[in-house]
Design an enzyme around this catalytic site. Sequence first.
Site, PDB file in Angstrom:
ATOM      1  N   GLU B 305     -41.841 -22.840  22.267  1.00  0.00           N
ATOM      2  CA  GLU B 305     -40.408 -23.083  23.032  1.00  0.00           C
ATOM      3  C   GLU B 305     -39.623 -21.807  23.442  1.00  0.00           C
ATOM      4  OE1 GLU B 305     -38.593 -25.630  20.352  1.00  0.00           O
ATOM      5  OE2 GLU B 305     -40.280 -27.105  20.454  1.00  0.00           O
ATOM      6  N   GLY B 306     -40.447 -20.365  23.047  1.00  0.00           N
ATOM      7  CA  GLY B 306     -39.246 -19.370  22.930  1.00  0.00           C
ATOM      8  C   GLY B 306     -38.782 -19.179  21.625  1.00  0.00           C
TER       9      GLY B 306
END
Lengths: 337, 337
Positions: B305-306
Amino acid sequence: MTRPFATLTEFRQALARLPQPDAGAAEAARARDAMLTKPLGALGRLEDIAIWYAGWRGPLPRLKAPQVIIFAGNHGVTSQGVSAFPQAVTAQMVENFRTGGAAINQLAETFGARIDIHALNLDQPTADFTEAPAMSEGELLDALCTGWAAVDPQADLLVTGEMGIGNTTSAAALATALYGGNPRDWVGRGTGVDDAGLGRKAAAVAAGLSCHRGQLLDPLEALRRLGGRELAAMAGAIAAARTARIPVLLDGFICTAAAAVLERAAPGALDHALAGHCSAEPGHERLLAALGKTPLLNLGLRLGEGSGAALAIGIVQAAIACHSGMATFAEAGVSGG
Amino acid sequence: MTRPFATLTEFRQALARLPQPDAGAAEAARARDAMLTKPLGALGRLEDIAIWYAGWRGPLPRLKAPQVIIFAGNHGVTSQGVSAFPQAVTAQMVENFRTGGAAINQLAETFGARIDIHALNLDQPTADFTEAPAMSEGELLDALCTGWAAVDPQADLLVTGEMGIGNTTSAAALATALYGGNPRDWVGRGTGVDDAGLGRKAAAVAAGLSCHRGQLLDPLEALRRLGGRELAAMAGAIAAARTARIPVLLDGFICTAAAAVLERAAPGALDHALAGHCSAEPGHERLLAALGKTPLLNLGLRLGEGSGAALAIGIVQAAIACHSGMATFAEAGVSGG
């Protein structure tokens, strides 16, 4: 100020009755963590931080009011040639803190922390600990009280930092007294001394231990004899935070040495504290290992001022935001969990 | 959207003419760093980060507009039993990103980052790479273009993240193709598969390498055959950021595998990128070592998801704030320096 303690004995009594974390709140946080929309454990230490924080602050915590306090003091041991900078720099840097020009000002602003500066009798350096106790009992009590009273009861995270030319030597002497070992294990280059300066630091620590031999078993007495006002104030502030259930991020070598006095005086006294970072000052890693603390960051900082711990505020903010702000699998309609 | 590239050849041409850092701006930053009110080097990696950032953004940089982009894709290789979660979770998590319930939403908000979500043809998973190329040339080009166009030209720091059930297997296959080694060196537990699942992942990677043997020397072709739409989009976004002189923080294993395609296609293509963190997914450390990148954080995250890179935004913000906001020795009237 209203003095929180009239005697050192009263401070010792406070250390004997520190509050403990709320096991129920921590357990509730652990249960919530397992329901959030992520694989269990996928946020790594952020999950541990949130559960730990909830133990001190209660369920669904928020982190809105971090406080950074900088204590400054001057040290008689500078007469031993232990620093690359002159003692006048302590007061100059206090002015720099007050006008917003130092690293810690930028770091506090970046993470939305309040910053308070306390200069402790800069025109009266502590005595040279190679020859005499650094502080009288009254001076130690004053510094502990100043630190204790400096903590904002409304804060929800505390960073204590310091400024004091010569204070890595004082911290190394204190660490040697608290944990043993050779002075050379605990001294480092501080603001940047050369090899000869490093030798003078080790010699000063050895001389201090020799001068106070037989008087260093009690951690607060070791602090009085080898420490400094800013170290004592940090210890007082960290103890006050515990009493107010305010979690703490420890900064580098000097801050951690001051904090270690509390742990040695009352085991478990630092359970409300995480190591914000590991300093490049070599004694810090050793000290963190002795305390059983794994640092959050390891980015080679060695500035003091609370800088490494302030940098870690963002990590704790992120951990709390995820824990209290994420949706559960049920709320989000996500399969699994 | 206006397509930035009509053909893959045009994308390859863009990789051949990437801009370089401004050596003069970096040198000016190094000179300023030496004048700031701290011992030289005392802010550790924060000083290196600021000098690097100035090389891309110019002297006295500010960091005001970080952007997080999440790309989501589905993978045919899930039919090999490589994930603990069903493929439907990809779309469910995209909805969670859009309604603000995921970890990355909280992290982006904590550090003041804009967040954009791009779901890439979730109802058309890539082909199972153990049997056929994951994407056609047109599908690869579409994904590269989507990633490229997703970057805000006004951003001053980019994080690319991903969501895609099965994509650690895809990333492991891609890493094996790019850097060699045994599939078991590159696979990990992802969202949490058991030992049998781990064996299925390694078998799938081995089958993919066998199926596409002799066709994987070209990095973009390896991406097409073994990757996925979200990996291609991240590669496109990271290349677009370079073209716009926007520094990048790399996230975990999947993001870094996608980025590595650029580095293998055009050595130096990731000079504008730092490794935000080291993931607990074991292949990530290996991949960062291959790229010569030392991660800023190592906190055991393995979410994607970063998230790990977003957590590092605060570190870069702090570095830039110190560099551009601190007083010099002369300005503050502090001795030394």
